[in-house]
Design a protein around this motif. Structure first.
Motif, short mmCIF file in Angstrom:
data_model
loop_
_atom_site.label_atom_id
_atom_site.label_comp_id
_atom_site.label_asym_id
_atom_site.label_seq_id
_atom_site.Cartn_x
_atom_site.Cartn_y
_atom_site.Cartn_z
N PRO A 193 0.73 -1.36 -0.39
CA PRO A 193 -0.04 -0.17 -0.53
C PRO A 193 1.13 1.39 0.11
N ILE A 194 0.41 2.04 -0.87
CA ILE A 194 1.01 3.65 -0.62
C ILE A 194 -0.39 5.12 -0.92
N ARG A 195 0.21 5.69 -0.52
CA ARG A 195 -0.29 6.68 -0.43
C ARG A 195 -0.56 7.25 -1.87
N THR A 196 -1.28 6.99 -2.58
CA THR A 196 -2.42 7.99 -3.57
C THR A 196 -3.69 8.23 -3.62
N LEU A 197 -4.13 8.66 -4.76
CA LEU A 197 -5.42 9.55 -4.99
C LEU A 197 -6.17 8.23 -4.98
N GLY A 204 -10.14 2.43 5.74
CA GLY A 204 -8.65 2.74 6.37
C GLY A 204 -7.40 2.44 5.58
N ILE A 205 -7.15 3.05 4.53
CA ILE A 205 -6.04 2.80 4.14
C ILE A 205 -5.00 2.88 5.05
N HIS A 210 -0.13 1.65 8.31
CA HIS A 210 0.52 1.34 9.57
C HIS A 210 0.62 -0.03 9.56
N HIS A 211 -0.29 -0.62 9.89
CA HIS A 211 0.05 -2.43 9.49
C HIS A 211 0.79 -2.95 9.57
N ALA A 216 6.00 -5.94 8.34
CA ALA A 216 6.39 -6.29 6.73
C ALA A 216 7.98 -6.56 7.01
N PRO A 217 8.07 -7.82 7.04
CA PRO A 217 9.78 -8.23 7.11
C PRO A 217 10.63 -6.64 7.09
#
Ligand code: 0WD
Length: 257
Positions: A193-197, A204-205, A210-211, A216-217
């Motif tokens: 997940p990457i913050r985009t439009l 809940g993105i 944050h999860h 993630a490794p």
């Protein structure tokens, strides 16, 4: 060495400087590819202006409107490529859409219209664009699309887009099987997940981001540049033996239980 000199690359799906497609276009340009950009036109021409300003440093030799819901625009895009470039080597499919209402709440409430829209824009479009690219990839080629883990596992709120991504990943395999004899490779990158439009429309993105940072490794999310680097690899001769695959660029999140 990763070298895309002499390759003509069409990049779809740039909306702004956060777009994954922007990260990809920059890395393809850096590797020496000749870049063509398509944008989603709007009535006031705002998107055209915004994207044109953004991509100017890449010096694109083609800059065309292409709404994948508009058959005439797709046809005209590929006619222009045939006329101006003669051949196409790289196609980046980096677009998706679902109504915001369909990206949260009960999946069972997905409407027929919302389902069809998400599947048409996010999955069918790869078939359309690949079909149009096929006759122009006369020296072989590489087609890369963007998918997400939500097409394989249930991710909260991803809902109808998960179905679209499952269809997209299967499209990759069927297209790879058909186009392989022409030395056209078709692969997907499954990005973290990457913050985009587009991702901001998914309920809940930020919680998901944050999860990933906790689990993630690599204990972080990935950047558009990292996705761009993987795309450049998949478009280069360094990946000449790879087709029909989904490559996870997600800081390793996919392997975690
Ligand atoms: O976390 C993420 N951001 C992830 C995104 C994780 C894994 C995968 N992806 C995928 C998305 O599902 C999509 O397939 O990456 C691809 C690119 O998405 P993005 O970079 O996250 O989002 P964005 O910058 O919004 O680009 C998507 C663009 C559209 O933007 P807007 O936000 O205006 O809808 O897709 C384009 C448009 O530019 N697009 C279309 N292009 C042509 N015809 C159409 C259309 N009908 N609809 C949307």
């Amino acid at each position: 060495m990763l070298n895309l000199t002499g390759k003509n690359a069409l990049v779809t799906g740039i909306a702004n400087n956060r777009s994954i497609a922007w990260g990809i276009a920059q890395q393809l340009h850096q590797a020496g590819a000749n870049i063509g950009i398509t944008y989603l036109p709007d009535e006031k021409g705002r998107m055209e202006k915004k994207v044109a300003e953004l991509v100017e440093p890449l010096n694109p030799s083609l800059f065309l409107p292409c709404d994948v819901q508009n058959e005439a625009q797709i046809q005209s895009t590929f006619e222009t490529i045939a006329e101006k470039w003669g051949k196409l080597d790289i196609l980046i499919h980096c677009l998706a859409f679902a109504k915001k209402d369909d990206l949260s709440g009960d999946f069972s409430k997905t409407t027929r219209e919302g389902f069809n829209l998400a599947l048409e824009i996010s999955a069918y479009s790869l078939i359309q664009l690949s079909g149009a690219a096929k006759p122009l990839m006369t020296e072989g080629g590489s087609i890369v699309t963007l998918t997400y883990l939500g097409g394989v596992k249930v991710i909260p709120n991803y809902n109808v887009m998960g179905i679209a991504k499952a269809a997209l990943e299967m499209n990759v395999r069927y297209l790879a099987a058909e186009l392989g004899p022409q030395n056209i490779r078709v692969n997907a990158i499954s990005a973290g997940p990457i913050r985009t439009l587009a991702s901001s429309a998914v309920g809940g993105i930020l919680d998901m981001i944050h999860h990933v940072e906790e689990v993630a490794p690599l204990r972080r999310t990935v950047t558009q540049t990292e996705v761009g680097n993987a795309a450049a690899f998949l478009c280069s001769d360094l990946s000449s033996g790879i087709t029909g695959q989904v490559l996870y660029v997600d800081a390793g999140y996919e392997i975690m239980g």
